[in-house]
Design an enzyme around this catalytic site. Structure first.
Site, short mmCIF file in Angstrom:
data_model
loop_
_atom_site.label_atom_id
_atom_site.label_comp_id
_atom_site.label_asym_id
_atom_site.label_seq_id
_atom_site.Cartn_x
_atom_site.Cartn_y
_atom_site.Cartn_z
N ASP A 239 0.86 -1.18 0.00
CA ASP A 239 0.00 0.00 0.00
C ASP A 239 0.90 1.23 0.00
O ASP A 239 1.73 1.40 0.89
CB ASP A 239 -0.89 -0.02 1.25
CG ASP A 239 -1.97 1.05 1.20
OD1 ASP A 239 -1.83 2.01 0.43
OD2 ASP A 239 -2.96 0.92 1.93
N HIS B 295 -3.40 13.67 0.37
CA HIS B 295 -3.76 12.65 1.36
C HIS B 295 -2.68 12.53 2.42
O HIS B 295 -2.97 12.45 3.62
CB HIS B 295 -3.97 11.31 0.65
CG HIS B 295 -4.20 10.17 1.59
ND1 HIS B 295 -5.31 10.09 2.41
CD2 HIS B 295 -3.47 9.05 1.85
CE1 HIS B 295 -5.26 8.99 3.13
NE2 HIS B 295 -4.15 8.34 2.82
N LYS C 15 -4.75 -0.43 10.42
CA LYS C 15 -4.69 -0.12 8.99
C LYS C 15 -4.96 -1.36 8.16
O LYS C 15 -4.42 -2.43 8.39
CB LYS C 15 -3.29 0.42 8.65
CG LYS C 15 -3.16 0.94 7.24
CD LYS C 15 -3.86 2.28 7.11
CE LYS C 15 -3.68 2.84 5.70
NZ LYS C 15 -4.56 2.17 4.72
N THR D 91 -9.66 -4.80 2.95
CA THR D 91 -9.38 -4.15 1.68
C THR D 91 -10.23 -4.83 0.63
O THR D 91 -9.98 -5.97 0.27
CB THR D 91 -7.89 -4.26 1.31
OG1 THR D 91 -7.08 -3.79 2.40
CG2 THR D 91 -7.58 -3.45 0.08
#
Length: 264
Positions: free
Chosen positions: A123, A130, A250, A254
């Site tokens: 990622d 961002h 995190k 996904t």
């Protein structure tokens, strides 16, 4: 054989993405979207429509795209040319193959599944806006962008087991978090669930361990792209991510689009 493609369709003959769907008996078949239909590559292969291009039928009758991903760009391009040829208006090869209707199924009538088995994924922190906003959230009162961001690709290896097909339910995670005004952390469900809309690259074939890959060869390894919904628990992430980076907060989920849009 003429295939109806509605005006404004995302999947005309110029854009034929790959996916995997459950056929009768819940058997995964590789297919290609065209209009509102799916061209069943599994059955088309068994009918001999790809025997010239693929001596090994197992590549296109496999339950995932992995075997195809491993073949490399020359074979990807060859397959794309052949599929485009078959689906062009006026080409009657499919019509002469026996029962052409068995080679097509409506997208609305099937269940899409993960198109490939994910061995690894990375990622990247690639958007200036961002990265700046995240820096303000995770390091309030300090410089949002760390010095290395402007000089090298910032990324981390995520857990491949968290990648699921779009539509899979996402469970709110629990973990430790510590608000700025709290003396110590507490355990509980995330209160700062976040989703990012991203673009994912699907790659293959594998590189050789210890052998660098020049940037000029990158396109030879990029099969296609998917839409990615990347979920994060920002309050958990803010407490746990230093010094080793993302963990439970995190990418606990996904989700990717079922169709892989190729670069050819």
């Amino acid at each position: 054989m003429k295939i109806d493609v509605p005006a404004g369709s995302d999947f005309p003959v110029e854009n034929l993405p790959y996916g995997v769907f459950l056929a009768k008996g819940n058997e995964p078949h590789i297919g290609i979207a065209i209009g509102e239909q799916i061209f069943d590559l599994h059955r088309a292969t068994l009918d001999g429509l790809f025997d010239v291009q693929f001596a090994d039928r197992k590549i296109l009758t496999a339950p995932t795209l992995n075997a195809l991903l491993a073949t490399g760009r020359p074979m990807w391009s060859t397959l794309r040319e052949r599929v485009t040829e078959l689906l062009q208006p006026g080409n009657d090869e499919i019509g002469r193959s026996g029962d052409p209707d068995r080679l097509f199924v409506r997208q609305a009538m099937v269940q899409m599944v993960m198109p490939f088995e994910v061995g690894d994924y990375v990622d990247f922190y690639s958007s200036l806006e961002h990265a700046t906003n995240m820096g303000k959230m995770l390091r309030p009162g300090s410089e949002p962008l760390l010095p290395n961001w402007r000089y090298l690709p910032i990324g981390y290896h995520g857990r491949s087991s968290t990648i699921v097909i779009d539509g899979t339910p996402v469970v709110r995670p629990s973990g430790q978090s510590k608000p700025p005004d709290a003396q110590k952390p507490s355990f509980g469900p995330s209160r700062s669930l976040d989703i990012e809309l991203e673009m994912g690259f699907v790659t293959g074939p594998a590189t050789e361990h210890g052998v660098p890959m020049p940037i000029d060869a990158a396109r030879d390894h990029i099969f296609g792209m998917v839409i990615v919904n990347d979920w994060s628990a920002r309050d958990i992430q803010g407490w746990e991510y230093q010094p080793l980076g993302p963990f439970l907060g995190k990418s606990f989920a996904t989700s990717i689009s079922p169709w892989v849009v190729t670069l050819d």
